[in-house]
Design a protein around this motif. Structure first.
Motif, short mmCIF file in Angstrom:
data_model
loop_
_atom_site.label_atom_id
_atom_site.label_comp_id
_atom_site.label_asym_id
_atom_site.label_seq_id
_atom_site.Cartn_x
_atom_site.Cartn_y
_atom_site.Cartn_z
N THR A 218 0.89 -1.33 0.10
CA THR A 218 0.06 -0.04 0.09
C THR A 218 1.06 1.31 -0.11
O THR A 218 0.48 2.19 -0.01
CB THR A 218 -0.87 -0.03 1.04
OG1 THR A 218 -0.21 -0.01 2.42
CG2 THR A 218 -1.88 -1.21 0.97
N ASP A 328 -3.23 7.54 -6.20
CA ASP A 328 -3.07 6.19 -6.43
C ASP A 328 -3.89 5.32 -5.59
O ASP A 328 -4.56 4.36 -6.08
CB ASP A 328 -1.68 5.74 -6.27
CG ASP A 328 -0.65 6.69 -7.14
OD1 ASP A 328 -0.73 6.86 -8.44
OD2 ASP A 328 0.27 7.18 -6.36
N ARG A 329 -4.05 5.74 -4.44
CA ARG A 329 -4.81 4.74 -3.49
C ARG A 329 -6.13 4.95 -3.91
O ARG A 329 -6.96 4.01 -3.67
CB ARG A 329 -4.55 5.13 -1.94
CG ARG A 329 -5.40 4.47 -0.94
CD ARG A 329 -4.83 4.79 0.56
NE ARG A 329 -5.75 3.96 1.13
CZ ARG A 329 -7.03 4.34 2.06
NH1 ARG A 329 -7.14 5.88 1.82
NH2 ARG A 329 -7.47 3.94 2.82
N THR A 332 -7.02 2.49 -6.63
CA THR A 332 -7.20 1.18 -6.05
C THR A 332 -8.49 0.98 -5.51
O THR A 332 -9.03 -0.26 -5.84
CB THR A 332 -6.01 0.66 -5.46
OG1 THR A 332 -6.04 1.57 -4.04
CG2 THR A 332 -4.68 1.21 -5.81
N MET A 337 -7.75 -2.54 -7.64
CA MET A 337 -6.50 -2.96 -7.87
C MET A 337 -5.77 -3.36 -6.47
O MET A 337 -5.70 -2.65 -5.91
CB MET A 337 -5.54 -1.98 -8.54
CG MET A 337 -6.23 -1.91 -9.92
SD MET A 337 -5.55 -0.05 -10.84
CE MET A 337 -6.50 1.21 -10.02
N ASP A 339 -2.83 -4.33 -5.24
CA ASP A 339 -1.46 -3.92 -4.78
C ASP A 339 -1.02 -2.55 -5.59
O ASP A 339 -0.80 -2.42 -6.81
CB ASP A 339 -0.26 -5.26 -5.27
CG ASP A 339 1.12 -5.21 -4.65
OD1 ASP A 339 1.46 -3.81 -4.55
OD2 ASP A 339 1.41 -6.12 -4.26
N LEU A 340 -0.69 -1.48 -4.88
CA LEU A 340 -0.21 -0.41 -5.18
C LEU A 340 1.21 -0.32 -5.99
O LEU A 340 1.09 0.44 -7.13
CB LEU A 340 -0.16 0.59 -4.25
CG LEU A 340 -0.11 2.12 -4.41
CD1 LEU A 340 -1.43 2.56 -4.88
CD2 LEU A 340 0.34 3.02 -3.24
N MET A 343 1.11 -0.51 -10.12
CA MET A 343 0.81 0.72 -10.72
C MET A 343 1.91 1.30 -11.29
O MET A 343 2.02 1.95 -12.23
CB MET A 343 -0.04 1.89 -9.87
CG MET A 343 -1.01 1.10 -9.28
SD MET A 343 -2.05 2.61 -8.29
CE MET A 343 -3.02 3.28 -10.08
N TYR A 354 -6.37 -3.06 -16.44
CA TYR A 354 -6.77 -1.96 -15.68
C TYR A 354 -6.76 -0.29 -16.28
O TYR A 354 -7.33 0.57 -15.84
CB TYR A 354 -6.00 -1.75 -14.19
CG TYR A 354 -6.18 -2.82 -13.56
CD1 TYR A 354 -7.35 -3.03 -12.70
CD2 TYR A 354 -5.26 -4.00 -13.22
CE1 TYR A 354 -7.28 -3.99 -11.81
CE2 TYR A 354 -5.53 -4.74 -12.47
CZ TYR A 354 -6.47 -4.87 -11.69
OH TYR A 354 -6.63 -5.92 -10.67
#
Length: 369
Positions: A218, A328-329, A332, A337, A339-340, A343, A354
């Motif tokens: 994360t 980004d979080r 997700t 998604m 697993d960060l 990306m 994605y």
């Protein structure tokens, strides 16, 4: 002379009768190769008398040249015949579809960034940006970080080597330095009212890359954050709560959003809080706006009076709030998604799955594709 004539006649007949290029090449080696019949005749010239050499030399060399020319002509004819045969045997089915062309995809981070900008723009927020490489003052001191704060240490922050003046720059750990530059009016890329040194109100969002020494499912060493800043008279936590709830409802496309503030500590806000949103967790799936669970989604608070003072604003006149989302979080959470780190793995298979089409229909919630 008779021997040379007979040799030439025999070679010419063999060349004319050659059925393919491979057979013709074998004939060439047999006549003109290192140990070929004509090459052997040329080797005998060295043992002859000068008079005999003057007589036989031109005859043997002439034979070599004529045979080489005949081979070249026959090779051209055979290659043309082989090409005609291949073209006659091959067929192109023009009814078959062409191979698919690979199309690029919009990265989820860029998609979410555009969605966020569109939502906040409708709420009256402008857009600002600042440098990725910052100095200690804008990244820490002006934002009320004490001298021994852990964020100033190497294990949390990427520091650069000292420059010629002995100053160490760093990769910014948040986009909050831009709010300092906003209030101090030091950024040429900011709106004209800042460049002209006018007073607030200020209502901006600041998206950009940030850097911290951290990596797990994360967290990544580089990630994208969107800072929000509002400075005006008589601003309070109610304004902050409405702004965040309105954004969350629009972004997650849900009519019902229930949130709560939990006390927290950030050096640059007072009071500080983390906002939780009610959600439902089902395996890896998270549904916002329903369920019996809570999830932290944004850090926020009222701008600390010391920050206002450091930026040349009177805290008895001006108040404001600030918040920070991990872009980004949010991607997700909305698009599932797990697993960060994926990306930033540069895996086109992940992006095919994605990513977003640049030609998709507009999203009715945001007006974006």
């Amino acid at each position: 002379m008779t021997d040379l004539s007979q040799l030439e006649a025999g070679l010419t007949a063999q060349i004319a009768a050659a059925a393919d290029v491979a057979t013709l090449e074998a004939m060439r080696v047999g006549a003109l190769g290192k140990s070929g019949s004509i090459s052997e005749l040329l080797k005998t010239l060295g043992a002859m008398s000068p008079d005999a050499r003057r007589e036989r030399g031109p005859l043997i060399n002439g034979l070599r040249d004529r045979v080489a020319a005949a081979i070249a002509i026959r090779k051209t004819d055979l290659e043309a015949a082989e090409l005609d045969a291949r073209l006659a045997a091959q067929r192109v089915d023009l009814s078959l579809p062409s191979p698919p062309e690979r199309r690029g995809r919009v990265h989820p981070t860029m998609q979410v960034l555009d969605e966020m900008i569109a939502i906040f723009a409708e709420m009256g927020f402008g857009l600002a940006e600042g440098p990725d490489i910052e100095d200690d003052f804008h990244n820490f001191t002006a934002l009320n970080f004490p001298p021994k704060h852990p964020a100033r240490e190497m294990h949390d922050t990427f520091w650069l080597p000292e420059d010629e003046r002995g100053e160490r720059k760093l990769l910014r750990t948040h986009t909050s330095p831009v709010q300092v530059r906003l209030m101090r009016g030091l950024n040429e890329k900011l709106p004209s009212w800042v460049a002209n040194g006018q007073e607030p109100p200020i209502r901006v969002i600041v998206p950009g890359r940030t850097y911290r020494s951290d990596s797990d499912a994360t967290h990544t060493p580089m990630f994208h954050q969107m800072e929000g800043l509002v400075i005006d008279r008589a601003i309070h936590m109610g304004h902050l709560k409405w702004t965040l709830e309105t954004f969350i409802a629009r972004y997650f496309e849900t009519p019902v959003v229930e949130t709560r503030f939990r006390p927290h500590h950030f050096p640059f806000t007072e009071p500080s809080a983390e906002m939780d949103v009610r959600c439902e967790r089902s395996g890896a799936e998270v549904k916002i706006g329903q369920g019996d669970d809570w999830m932290e989604i944004v850090g926020c608070g009222m701008v600390h009076p010391n920050v206002l003072t450091n930026c040349g604003l009177d805290p008895d006149v001006w108040q404001g709030f600030a918040f920070g989302f991990g872009i980004d979080r949010l991607a997700t959470l909305k698009y599932g998604m797990p697993d960060l780190r994926d990306m930033f793995a540069s895996d086109v298979r992940w992006l095919d799955h994605y990513g977003f089409s640049a030609f998709a229909q507009p999203n009715p919630a945001t007006g974006l594709s």
